[in-house]
Design a protein around this motif. Structure first.
Motif, PDB file in Angstrom:
ATOM      1  N   ALA A  27      45.443  46.599  44.268  1.00 18.35           N
ATOM      2  CA  ALA A  27      46.910  46.655  44.219  1.00 18.35           C
ATOM      3  C   ALA A  27      47.435  46.564  42.787  1.00 18.35           C
ATOM      4  N   ALA A  28      46.650  45.961  41.889  1.00 20.69           N
ATOM      5  CA  ALA A  28      47.089  45.765  40.506  1.00 20.69           C
ATOM      6  C   ALA A  28      46.475  46.776  39.545  1.00 20.69           C
ATOM      7  N   ALA A  29      45.838  47.793  40.061  1.00 21.17           N
ATOM      8  CA  ALA A  29      45.160  48.768  39.195  1.00 21.17           C
ATOM      9  C   ALA A  29      46.149  49.407  38.226  1.00 21.17           C
ATOM     10  N   PRO A  30      45.730  49.594  36.988  1.00 18.80           N
ATOM     11  CA  PRO A  30      46.620  50.213  36.002  1.00 18.80           C
ATOM     12  C   PRO A  30      46.877  51.679  36.336  1.00 18.80           C
ATOM     13  N   ALA A  31      47.921  52.218  35.767  1.00 19.01           N
ATOM     14  CA  ALA A  31      48.240  53.639  35.952  1.00 19.01           C
ATOM     15  C   ALA A  31      47.038  54.471  35.535  1.00 19.01           C
ATOM     16  N   GLY A 159      50.089  36.187  51.672  1.00 19.04           N
ATOM     17  CA  GLY A 159      48.865  36.978  51.620  1.00 19.04           C
ATOM     18  C   GLY A 159      48.532  37.438  50.214  1.00 19.04           C
ATOM     19  N   ARG A 160      48.887  36.592  49.230  1.00 17.39           N
ATOM     20  CA  ARG A 160      48.673  36.915  47.812  1.00 17.39           C
ATOM     21  C   ARG A 160      48.100  35.714  47.077  1.00 17.39           C
ATOM     22  N   TRP A 161      47.504  36.011  45.957  1.00 17.47           N
ATOM     23  CA  TRP A 161      47.096  34.945  45.046  1.00 17.47           C
ATOM     24  C   TRP A 161      48.347  34.420  44.350  1.00 17.47           C
ATOM     25  N   ASP A 162      48.254  33.233  43.764  1.00 23.26           N
ATOM     26  CA  ASP A 162      49.413  32.686  43.055  1.00 23.26           C
ATOM     27  C   ASP A 162      49.766  33.594  41.874  1.00 23.26           C
ATOM     28  N   ASP A 163      50.994  33.454  41.397  1.00 19.93           N
ATOM     29  CA  ASP A 163      51.505  34.359  40.362  1.00 19.93           C
ATOM     30  C   ASP A 163      50.654  34.343  39.095  1.00 19.93           C
ATOM     31  N   GLN A 170      45.668  41.311  36.696  1.00 22.53           N
ATOM     32  CA  GLN A 170      46.188  42.558  36.140  1.00 22.53           C
ATOM     33  C   GLN A 170      45.726  42.737  34.689  1.00 22.53           C
ATOM     34  N   ALA A 171      45.763  41.669  33.907  1.00 25.69           N
ATOM     35  CA  ALA A 171      45.309  41.742  32.515  1.00 25.69           C
ATOM     36  C   ALA A 171      43.809  42.055  32.457  1.00 25.69           C
ATOM     37  N   TRP A 172      43.030  41.437  33.348  1.00 27.86           N
ATOM     38  CA  TRP A 172      41.591  41.689  33.408  1.00 27.86           C
ATOM     39  C   TRP A 172      41.313  43.160  33.702  1.00 27.86           C
ATOM     40  N   LEU A 173      42.025  43.715  34.671  1.00 26.09           N
ATOM     41  CA  LEU A 173      41.832  45.119  35.022  1.00 26.09           C
ATOM     42  C   LEU A 173      42.176  46.054  33.868  1.00 26.09           C
ATOM     43  N   HIS A 174      43.237  45.740  33.150  1.00 26.72           N
ATOM     44  CA  HIS A 174      43.602  46.571  31.995  1.00 26.72           C
ATOM     45  C   HIS A 174      42.520  46.507  30.910  1.00 26.72           C
ATOM     46  N   GLU A 175      41.962  45.308  30.682  1.00 27.13           N
ATOM     47  CA  GLU A 175      40.885  45.177  29.701  1.00 27.13           C
ATOM     48  C   GLU A 175      39.654  45.955  30.135  1.00 27.13           C
ATOM     49  N   VAL A 176      39.326  45.859  31.420  1.00 30.76           N
ATOM     50  CA  VAL A 176      38.150  46.565  31.951  1.00 30.76           C
ATOM     51  C   VAL A 176      38.356  48.075  31.832  1.00 30.76           C
TER      52      VAL A 176
END
Length: 183
Positions: A27-31, A159-163, A170-176
């Protein structure tokens, strides 16, 4: 061009924290990136050279290996069982290390994460996982994502992780994505 990420949960538990972590990653994947779910690891037979040729020809092993080869980047989330990775995940990696196309994995980017209810965030399991991934030729990219105290970070009502964890994810995915795209 879309970057194809394959989310591989090392847990087969129905309400797995690691599977939830990968769903949130999708759900948080970068563009420019899309995340697909890997085939079920529980469907893979135990690795054996006796069934190797047939397993690579058809069935769950062939499906799993094809999904991995089709991905640009792997996202692997592992629980920590007895300070290591689960046998189901190790079995899947053993299958990947074999077959005529195993050399196609050389240098394929993989990112590592893990969630646990304990205080260490799967640090030992991720260290073992990184070792195995390197041995079979995959290239670990980006930092590890360690999620400790998972039960207290999951908000059942939403149904989500905390903010804070959503932001970290999201930051981890962008770095990856950046590290994998730099190849």
């Amino acid at each position: 061009m879309t970057m194809k990420l394959l989310a591989l949960s090392g847990s087969t538990r129905r309400d797995s924290w690691n599977t939830r972590l990968l769903h949130a990653a999708a759900a948080a994947a970068p563009a420019g990136a899309e995340v697909a779910r890997a085939p079920d690891l529980a469907a893979l037979p135990h690795f054996s050279e006796d069934i190797e040729a047939e397993a690579f020809a058809r069935g769950p092993v062939a499906t799993f290996v094809a999904a991995v080869h089709a991905a640009d980047v792997l996202l692997v989330a592992t629980p920590e069982y007895n300070q290591s990775i689960p046998g189901t995940l190790k079995n899947a990696l053993d299958w990947l290390s074999r077959g005529a196309d195993a050399d196609r994995l050389a240098g394929k980017p993989v990112a590592v994460a893990g969630a646990t209810v304990g205080p260490w965030g799967t640090r030992l399991a991720q260290a073992h996982l990184r070792h195995v991934l390197g041995v079979i030729g995959l290239r670990v990219v980006g930092p590890g994502l360690f999620v400790a105290g998972a039960a207290s970070r999951w908000e059942a009502e939403t149904g989500r992780w905390d903010d804070a964890l959503q932001v970290r994810l999201q930051a981890w995915l962008h770095e990856v994505a950046a590290a994998a795209g730099a190849v």
